[in-house]
Design an enzyme around this catalytic site. Structure first.
Site, PDB file in Angstrom:
ATOM      1  N   ASP A  83       0.571  -1.159   0.066  1.00 46.28           N
ATOM      2  CA  ASP A  83      -0.009   0.245   0.077  1.00 46.28           C
ATOM      3  C   ASP A  83       1.014   1.432  -0.124  1.00 46.28           C
ATOM      4  O   ASP A  83       2.218   1.178   0.525  1.00 46.28           O
ATOM      5  CB  ASP A  83      -1.088  -0.140   1.238  1.00 46.28           C
ATOM      6  CG  ASP A  83      -2.016   0.767   0.794  1.00 46.28           C
ATOM      7  OD1 ASP A  83      -1.903   1.546  -0.409  1.00 46.28           O
ATOM      8  OD2 ASP A  83      -3.061   1.081   1.458  1.00 46.28           O
TER       9      ASP A  83
HETATM   10  C1  BGC Z   1      -4.971   3.353  -0.634  1.00 48.61           C
HETATM   11  C2  BGC Z   1      -5.270   2.532  -0.848  1.00 48.61           C
HETATM   12  C3  BGC Z   1      -5.220   2.579  -2.882  1.00 48.61           C
HETATM   13  C4  BGC Z   1      -3.172   3.407  -2.378  1.00 48.61           C
HETATM   14  C5  BGC Z   1      -2.638   3.804  -4.061  1.00 48.61           C
HETATM   15  C6  BGC Z   1      -3.778   4.216  -0.347  1.00 48.61           C
HETATM   16  O1  BGC Z   1      -3.573   5.203   0.468  1.00 48.61           O
HETATM   17  O2  BGC Z   1      -4.900   2.652   0.865  1.00 48.61           O
HETATM   18  O3  BGC Z   1      -6.384   1.964  -1.037  1.00 48.61           O
HETATM   19  O4  BGC Z   1      -4.637   1.783  -3.288  1.00 48.61           O
HETATM   20  O5  BGC Z   1      -3.326   4.739  -2.038  1.00 48.61           O
HETATM   21  O6  BGC Z   1      -3.285   4.994  -4.481  1.00 48.61           O
END
Ligand code: BGC
Ligand code: BGC
Length: 737
Positions: free
Chosen positions: A259
């Site tokens: 993530d």
């Molecule tokens: C979120 C994810 C997301 C990622 C990429 C993160 O802050 O938890 O769900 O896919 O950012 O944008």
């Protein structure tokens, strides 16, 4: 594929291999600390495997040209984005979509999202989000499918099918999905985002893991690791999770991405310095580093020092290259870069019509005293609230590709719906929140590049709304959360309507006019006061780009509401975590009682939710016949058919969602009081009766036992059928050896 990648990897330097593991932003939408870079220069040096969050096929194509024509080996870049509930055609938030219980429509929504995203240069989406959640304090409950493991698993599969089609990516409108956030992200302590999750393996396997596994069994191409710890080790560096469970037990053969910045965030978790955590991640089985640059900065050194083997790097690099190969990017790096597509395939009338219909299926009619709804198009109708003139508040969280300037504000949609048949009155009446959040909302809108001057409510606004309401025959109040009050990093400890909104609602009710509350929310809220005082309530979540038309369709009865809750609505925050599929206790509260000393209960609030899982009303009524069972005993190889006749006893056509629950009455471990194991959405004309039949097979009776073996155990079971999890008829059957 293997030969192609062997040959390619033979030419790659270690630096280039690690470059494939690097997923970076180009300075656009991003949630963590962005490590900005000259993206083109880095691509030329082979330091970029993928880029996230770009919008615009021309822009993406120009970046791909740099990768293909100006980097040493010409390896194409993979372009990912958060296409969570639609692209420019925005569907309701996933929690809303789940309330349709309409798997075909859910699959179709992902399919349309794939068509639009792929037309605009995107080949990889960070969806579906399948984190089970029983804690409405957690703002990201809006991004998932609610509390239920069975429904959540079916939706996970449907979403993967929608995005990936037949998993061949032969078509240029199929994109790779990414199931997230692996794992347990929805179980953070206290509902506080990014916080610790900790649970027994039994709960993990039986209640939280199945939706991820369902996505993997459906062939999802990638997995995103969660921010939280799992058994004390951050998911991003958790070898048991990313290798033993995911790959050895479940057979996943795609790639795993972190993530946002979750690799480097392991330093803050107390797992070591940047070099240590990057090594931990790659050794655990993480393939791609989203945004933290920790791989890029330290893995070469770790290989030199023998902390990471070259085999590990090769394996991760291979998995990323395989994804690109499967997507067809080596054959045609511009497969997703046809600049003529967006004009024909993005935000089309067909997509919009579908989004409008799906949105109507997601609304849940909570109350409708004296059948105030549907409204007639006559007399004077007052529309009150801060959601009516701007579309930026109603798309819902994580809709970064939305094009709000193209959408119709609710007020305009109502004008169109009514024409000259009735008179429409309007007043804003209030803002979204009370002081503390107003500031946040303003900043948020500014960050979004909004041309919108956010204005909090004033006492004059409220006075005007009351005056307008007094002139009307019926008042519709559009109140609730601003979209930024749910979603990522939007946990709340109180879930009631903002004080200023509640005060306005009270004054509107005092006018003595019939009041309908159209409630916007990104999670279950506490609506005990509203339930007691407001005669009609329609939950609309955040309905997406076609919000205005969809709400008008339902309020005026052109579409009969049919959504049912996929998460329990608590009476008070103190009941959280709350979910219908709980285990029995040794001291159950006798059914129907509020409190009995020395039973499992609260002194100050009943155990039951205010609105249960599976609940939702219609403008018509349905009657269930007693159920019939084809047999009252079955073997593991056998089945039992459960049938029920459902009749539309009201005065208009409508859809009903018929639900099947099971309970294993005696087991080697304590088993839940009931678990959803089947559902069917049916359409019934006025007066029509239909027979709904569910087949119970051993598969539905299986669970993970104390040794984590997936088994069913002979003995007595209870089967329940009904319109929601509380109003069920019960029968028994037996599983025999
Ligand atoms: C979120 C994810 C997301 C990622 C990429 C993160 O802050 O938890 O769900 O896919 O950012 O944008
Ligand atoms: C209590 C114990 C107590 C026992 C014997 C139970 O109800 O939970 O703490 O020792 O009674 O009186």
């Amino acid at each position: 594929m293997d030969r192609y990648i062997d040959r390619l990897m033979a030419k790659m330097t270690l630096h280039e291999k690690i470059g494939q593991l690097n997923l970076c932003g180009a300075g656009d939408v991003y949630t963590g600390p962005v490590v900005r870079s000259n993206i083109a220069e880095r691509i030329r040096k082979g330091e970029v495997g993928g880029i996230l969050s770009l919008k615009g096929v021309d822009y993406i194509r120009s970046i791909q040209e740099v990768a293909v024509e100006e980097s040493r080996l010409g390896i194409p870049v993979i372009f990912g984005k958060d296409v969570i509930h639609g692209y420019e055609t925005v569907f309701p938030i996933p929690l809303g979509v789940s309330c349709s219980w309409d798997l075909e429509a859910i699959e179709q929504s992902a399919r349309i999202a794939a068509v639009e995203a792929s037309a605009d240069g995107i080949c990889w989406t960070y969806s579906p989000m399948v984190d089970i959640c029983r804690d409405a304090r957690w703002g990201r409950m809006s991004e998932g499918s609610g509390e239920d493991v069975f429904l959540g698993s079916r939706i996970a599969e449907a979403m993967v099918r929608g995005y990936q089609g037949d998993n061949t990516y032969r078509r240029r409108d199929q994109v790779m999905a990414c199931v997230k956030h692996f794992a347990l992200y929805g179980a953070s302590d206290g509902g506080r985002d990014y916080n610790t999750a900790d649970m027994s393996r039994l709960r993990m396997y039986n209640e939280y893991m199945p939706p991820y596994k369902a996505a993997i069994d459906a062939g999802v191409g990638s997995v995103m690791s969660a921010f939280n710890v799992v058994d004390g080790i951050p998911a991003t560096g958790n070898r048991w999770l990313l290798t033993d469970l995911l790959r050895s037990d479940w057979g996943f053969d795609g790639f795993v991405v972190s993530d946002a910045s979750s690799v480097v965030e392991m330093c803050a978790h107390g797992m070591g310095d940047t070099q240590e955590v990057a090594a931990l991640a790659v050794n655990a089985g993480l393939d791609m580093d989203l945004g933290s640059e920790a791989f890029m900065r330290t893995l070469e050194k770790s290989v030199d020092e023998g902390r990471v083997s070259i085999d590990k790097i090769d394996q991760a690099c291979r998995r990323v290259l395989e994804a690109k190969y499967k997507l067809g990017l080596f054959e045609d790096p511009y497969k997703y870069c046809d600049v003529s597509r967006p004009a024909k395939e993005v935000y089309t009338p067909e997509h919009r019509a579908f989004a409008r219909r799906l949105a109507t299926e997601t609304f849940v009619l909570m109350k409708n005293d004296n059948r105030i709804l549907p409204l007639r198009k006559e007399g004077k109708i007052a529309l009150i609230g801060p959601f009516l003139t701007d579309c930026k508040e109603i798309q819902g969280t994580w809709s970064p590709s939305g094009a709000t300037e193209k959408y119709t504000p609710i007020l305009d949609a109502f004008r169109t719906a009514i024409g000259d048949r009735a008179e429409l009155l309007y007043a804003r009446g209030c803002g979204f929140e009370d002081e503390a959040d107003e500031e946040q909302i303003r900043n948020y809108l500014r960050d979004k590049g909004a041309d919108f001057a956010y204005r909090p409510g004033t006492p004059e606004d409220a006075d005007e709304a009351v005056r307008v309401a007094s002139e009307a025959d019926v008042v519709v109040a559009f109140l609730g959360e601003h979209e930024m009050q749910s979603g990522e990093s939007s946990s709340r400890s109180e879930l009631t309507l903002a004080a200023s909104q509640r005060a306005l609602l009270e004054r509107l009710l005092q006018t003595g006019k019939p009041v309908v509350l159209v409630y916007f929310m990104g999670r279950p809220v506490v609506m005990d006061w509203e339930t007691e005082h407001v005669p009609a309530i329609l939950n609309v979540w955040f309905p997406g780009s076609e919000a205005g038309d969809a709400i008008a369709d339902v309020l005026f009865g052109d579409v009969n509401p049919s959504g049912k809750l996929t998460a329990s609505f608590p009476r008070s925050v103190g009941q959280i975590p709350i979910h219908y599929d709980e285990l029995p206790t040794g001291r159950p509260l006798p059914e129907g009682s509020k409190f009995v000393k020395f039973t499992s209960a609260y002194l100050d609030v009943p155990n039951t939710p205010l609105y249960p899982f599976g609940y939702g009303l219609s403008y018509t009524t349905f009657e269930y016949s007693p159920m019939t069972l084809s047999a009252d005993r079955m073997t593991e190889e056998g089945t039992i058919e459960v049938s029920v006749d459902v009749r539309n006893t009201g005065d208009r056509a409508g859809d009903e969602i018929v639900q099947l629950y099971l309970r294993d009455l005696v087991g080697s471990i304590s088993r839940p009081l009931k678990q959803l194991k089947g559902f069917e959405r049916i359409h019934l004309d006025r007066g029509e009766t239909r027979t709904v039949t569910f087949t119970i097979s051993a598969d539905l009776l299986k669970f993970y036992n104390a040794d984590l073996e997936y088994v069913c155990e002979p003995g007595a079971f209870e089967v329940m059928v009904g319109p929601n999890c509380m109003e069920v008829e019960r029968r028994r059957f037996e599983l025999i050896k």
